[in-house]
Design a protein around this motif. Structure first.
Motif, PDB file in Angstrom:
ATOM      1  N   TYR A 197      -9.838   4.321  -7.996  1.00 35.12           N
ATOM      2  CA  TYR A 197      -9.765   5.560  -8.765  1.00 35.12           C
ATOM      3  C   TYR A 197      -8.942   5.304 -10.012  1.00 35.12           C
ATOM      4  O   TYR A 197      -7.866   4.689  -9.943  1.00 35.12           O
ATOM      5  CB  TYR A 197      -9.138   6.687  -7.946  1.00 35.12           C
ATOM      6  CG  TYR A 197     -10.098   7.303  -6.961  1.00 35.12           C
ATOM      7  CD1 TYR A 197     -10.880   8.398  -7.321  1.00 35.12           C
ATOM      8  CD2 TYR A 197     -10.247   6.778  -5.693  1.00 35.12           C
ATOM      9  CE1 TYR A 197     -11.785   8.958  -6.426  1.00 35.12           C
ATOM     10  CE2 TYR A 197     -11.145   7.329  -4.788  1.00 35.12           C
ATOM     11  CZ  TYR A 197     -11.904   8.419  -5.161  1.00 35.12           C
ATOM     12  OH  TYR A 197     -12.798   8.960  -4.276  1.00 35.12           O
ATOM     13  N   PRO A 219     -13.760   7.929  -9.664  1.00 37.43           N
ATOM     14  CA  PRO A 219     -14.166   6.618  -9.142  1.00 37.43           C
ATOM     15  C   PRO A 219     -14.376   5.618 -10.270  1.00 37.43           C
ATOM     16  O   PRO A 219     -14.868   5.974 -11.353  1.00 37.43           O
ATOM     17  CB  PRO A 219     -15.471   6.930  -8.411  1.00 37.43           C
ATOM     18  CG  PRO A 219     -15.355   8.377  -8.029  1.00 37.43           C
ATOM     19  CD  PRO A 219     -14.626   9.019  -9.169  1.00 37.43           C
ATOM     20  N   SER A 255      -7.150   1.430  -4.945  1.00 35.78           N
ATOM     21  CA  SER A 255      -8.368   0.616  -4.937  1.00 35.78           C
ATOM     22  C   SER A 255      -8.534  -0.029  -3.567  1.00 35.78           C
ATOM     23  O   SER A 255      -7.672   0.110  -2.695  1.00 35.78           O
ATOM     24  CB  SER A 255      -8.296  -0.462  -6.030  1.00 35.78           C
ATOM     25  OG  SER A 255      -7.140  -1.264  -5.872  1.00 35.78           O
ATOM     26  N   ASP A 256      -9.635  -0.740  -3.389  1.00 31.34           N
ATOM     27  CA  ASP A 256      -9.933  -1.260  -2.055  1.00 31.34           C
ATOM     28  C   ASP A 256      -9.283  -2.600  -1.762  1.00 31.34           C
ATOM     29  O   ASP A 256      -9.078  -2.956  -0.609  1.00 31.34           O
ATOM     30  CB  ASP A 256     -11.448  -1.326  -1.822  1.00 31.34           C
ATOM     31  CG  ASP A 256     -12.171  -2.226  -2.821  1.00 31.34           C
ATOM     32  OD1 ASP A 256     -11.523  -2.722  -3.782  1.00 31.34           O
ATOM     33  OD2 ASP A 256     -13.380  -2.443  -2.649  1.00 31.34           O
ATOM     34  N   THR A 259     -13.486  -1.448  -6.124  1.00 29.98           N
ATOM     35  CA  THR A 259     -13.678  -0.030  -6.386  1.00 29.98           C
ATOM     36  C   THR A 259     -12.338   0.675  -6.241  1.00 29.98           C
ATOM     37  O   THR A 259     -11.490   0.283  -5.430  1.00 29.98           O
ATOM     38  CB  THR A 259     -14.694   0.599  -5.421  1.00 29.98           C
ATOM     39  OG1 THR A 259     -14.218   0.430  -4.068  1.00 29.98           O
ATOM     40  CG2 THR A 259     -16.050  -0.057  -5.553  1.00 29.98           C
ATOM     41  N   THR A 266     -15.230   1.237 -10.938  1.00 29.76           N
ATOM     42  CA  THR A 266     -15.519  -0.118 -10.441  1.00 29.76           C
ATOM     43  C   THR A 266     -15.057  -1.119 -11.484  1.00 29.76           C
ATOM     44  O   THR A 266     -15.179  -0.882 -12.697  1.00 29.76           O
ATOM     45  CB  THR A 266     -17.017  -0.301 -10.164  1.00 29.76           C
ATOM     46  OG1 THR A 266     -17.756  -0.057 -11.363  1.00 29.76           O
ATOM     47  CG2 THR A 266     -17.492   0.665  -9.086  1.00 29.76           C
TER      48      THR A 266
END
Length: 221
Positions: free
Chosen positions: A7, A18, A132-133, A5, A20
């Motif tokens: 941006y 957001p 991002s994560d 996930t 994915t």
């Protein structure tokens, strides 16, 4: 593959939103970082707004990345799970041309692979950056974070830091050197701190008089 996930700019006109997407599965020499911090560089804005007419949307910017190693491929030797590590503006290159062998992979004759807005060399999938994560990159393009360096403050070293450090080292700046820094922005303030740290006499040239106090506080003479 793993779900990520972040941006992204879905178009050059839309705000960041957001997003994915899929990160590739680790290859033998890959490292995965769970991202803790990512600097915000004006380069990111240029790409998100397609100012240079080469952006591919959706675009997930971010190339000043600090994170924790959470997975490594079987051939990785320099990292272990739990290490603090960093990724800059590249995640791969051909690793075989004269420039790559010599060291400056940014001059790869087959072009280095940018951290975002590029294509993976193996499967052609788009590269997505640090907004991002987590992220996956080839081990040779992942840096160990030195002990004692605050990870929250270290991220800008991956772009603004190296951009100013490189010419200072190239010109062998040190005690007795005189350095002028043009502008006290994202790169300028880093240039002042690094040049002062190397022992140079530093002058800041700015059209913003209100920045004089900041320049002096950073060590400018």
């Amino acid at each position: 593959m793993t779900h990520a996930t972040g941006y992204a700019a879905l178009s050059a006109e839309s705000p960041m939103a957001p997003f994915t997407f899929e990160r590739r599965a680790l290859r033998a020499d890959d490292v995965r970082l769970d991202i803790r911090y990512c600097g915000v560089c004006h380069f990111d804005l240029h790409q998100a707004r397609d100012d240079w007419h080469n952006s591919v949307c959706p675009c997930v910017p971010g190339h000043e990345i600090i994170g924790t190693v959470t997975e490594v491929g079987p051939d990785v030797t320099r990292f272990q799970i739990g290490d603090l590590a960093a990724i800059g503006c590249m995640v791969d290159s051909c690793m075989a041309c004269p420039e790559c062998v010599r060291g400056p992979e940014q001059y790869c004759v087959k072009r280095s692979t940018p951290t975002y807005n590029g294509k993976d060399r193996m499967d052609g999938s788009p590269t997505y950056g640090g907004y991002s994560d987590h992220i996956v990159a080839r081990e040779q393009f992942v840096l160990k974070l030195p002990e004692g360096l605050d990870p929250e403050r270290a991220a800008p070293l991956l772009c603004a830091g190296i951009t100013t450090w490189s010419p200072l080292r190239h010109w062998k700046v040190g005690p007795g050197s005189r350095v002028a820094v043009a502008g006290l922005g994202g790169l300028g303030h880093m240039g002042v701190k690094l040049a002062v740290g190397l022992g140079a006499e530093v002058t800041v040239v700015t059209t913003s008089p209100a920045k004089s106090a900041d320049a002096l506080a950073l060590g400018a003479h």
